[in-house]
Design an enzyme around this catalytic site. Sequence first.
Site, PDB file in Angstrom:
ATOM      1  N   GLY A 252      19.346 -21.251 -84.709  1.00  0.00           N
ATOM      2  CA  GLY A 252      20.583 -20.880 -84.028  1.00  0.00           C
ATOM      3  C   GLY A 252      21.041 -21.968 -83.076  1.00  0.00           C
ATOM      4  O   GLY A 252      22.244 -22.262 -82.978  1.00  0.00           O
ATOM      5  N   ASP A 253      20.092 -22.580 -82.380  1.00  0.00           N
ATOM      6  CA  ASP A 253      20.419 -23.689 -81.469  1.00  0.00           C
ATOM      7  C   ASP A 253      20.959 -24.876 -82.260  1.00  0.00           C
ATOM      8  O   ASP A 253      21.886 -25.567 -81.818  1.00  0.00           O
ATOM      9  CB  ASP A 253      19.167 -24.113 -80.691  1.00  0.00           C
ATOM     10  CG  ASP A 253      18.527 -22.965 -79.939  1.00  0.00           C
ATOM     11  OD1 ASP A 253      19.268 -22.070 -79.488  1.00  0.00           O
ATOM     12  OD2 ASP A 253      17.290 -22.956 -79.827  1.00  0.00           O
TER      13      ASP A 253
END
Length: 310
Positions: A252-253
Amino acid sequence: MIVTVTLNPAIDISYRVNNFKINKGHRVENGNKTAGGKGLNVSRVLKQLGEHPHCLGFLGGSNGKWIKRQLEIEGLEGSFTQIKEETRTCLAFIDEENSTQTELMEKCPTVSEEEKEEFLETYQQQFKKATLIIASGSLPSWLDSSFYKDMSKLAKEQNIPFILDTSGEPLKLGIEGNPFLIKPNQEELTQFAGKELKTMEDMVEVAIRICNQGVQNVLLSLGEGGAILVRKDVILKANIPSIPVVNPVGSGDSMIAGMAYSINNNLVLEECLRMACACGMANAMEEKTGFVQSQMIKQLLKEINITSID
């Protein structure tokens, strides 16, 4: 210059322990020790993509000094606010034999009102050079849930795009600050909506409602289902190929980093979504967290199909 914000960093130490059992001693190899935090993962991927991000956050004690040194070794620059209390340590015990991961996360350090004000002053000093700001992760318990909202408003006053990646009450209130983009997954969007979202249509409906509240872009990450990018004038769906997943932590990052990189380089919306997905997938195929390989990204970009949804 892209600015990343990690308000609750930690030293992350992971140990691989086969057949992990409670109330039993285990001999392990040296643990893998990293400077942890979602915003720091974003920064790593941005640097691998060719950007030179500037990191902000709170650091204290010997742990804080270690994190700062580690980031310098990695070539990441920052203007961290020094605090009196010790930056926390988090432990993870990974049992591959039983497919389990047990985590021990220390309570975050308390920050004084003076230290908080010092951070906000440093934050606003970055407005002179910042082209985009990314705030990632949960809020420390000592900060009011509206802190991201306030940060977003300050950036918006300077016409600087603010990307927010968080969940729960900080996300709910953060939306009121009209960030440029938020990136909830299905669970986080369900929590925001206060009801079960069973279909893609249900999720898009909630995302449109968020856009009508003043958020310009909602990036819905759907894991192996790809992603959906919603804004007032267009809805795009990214269909992704199957990949061998090695370590999904930090994907997600990496998506946020890919999106921020694309926005900062003025790519069209479809290519922004394509790059975000490619970076998330490339991270999931690596052992390291917050790590992507350019050749793999180039290959994945060719395999991601973007379609428009009416």
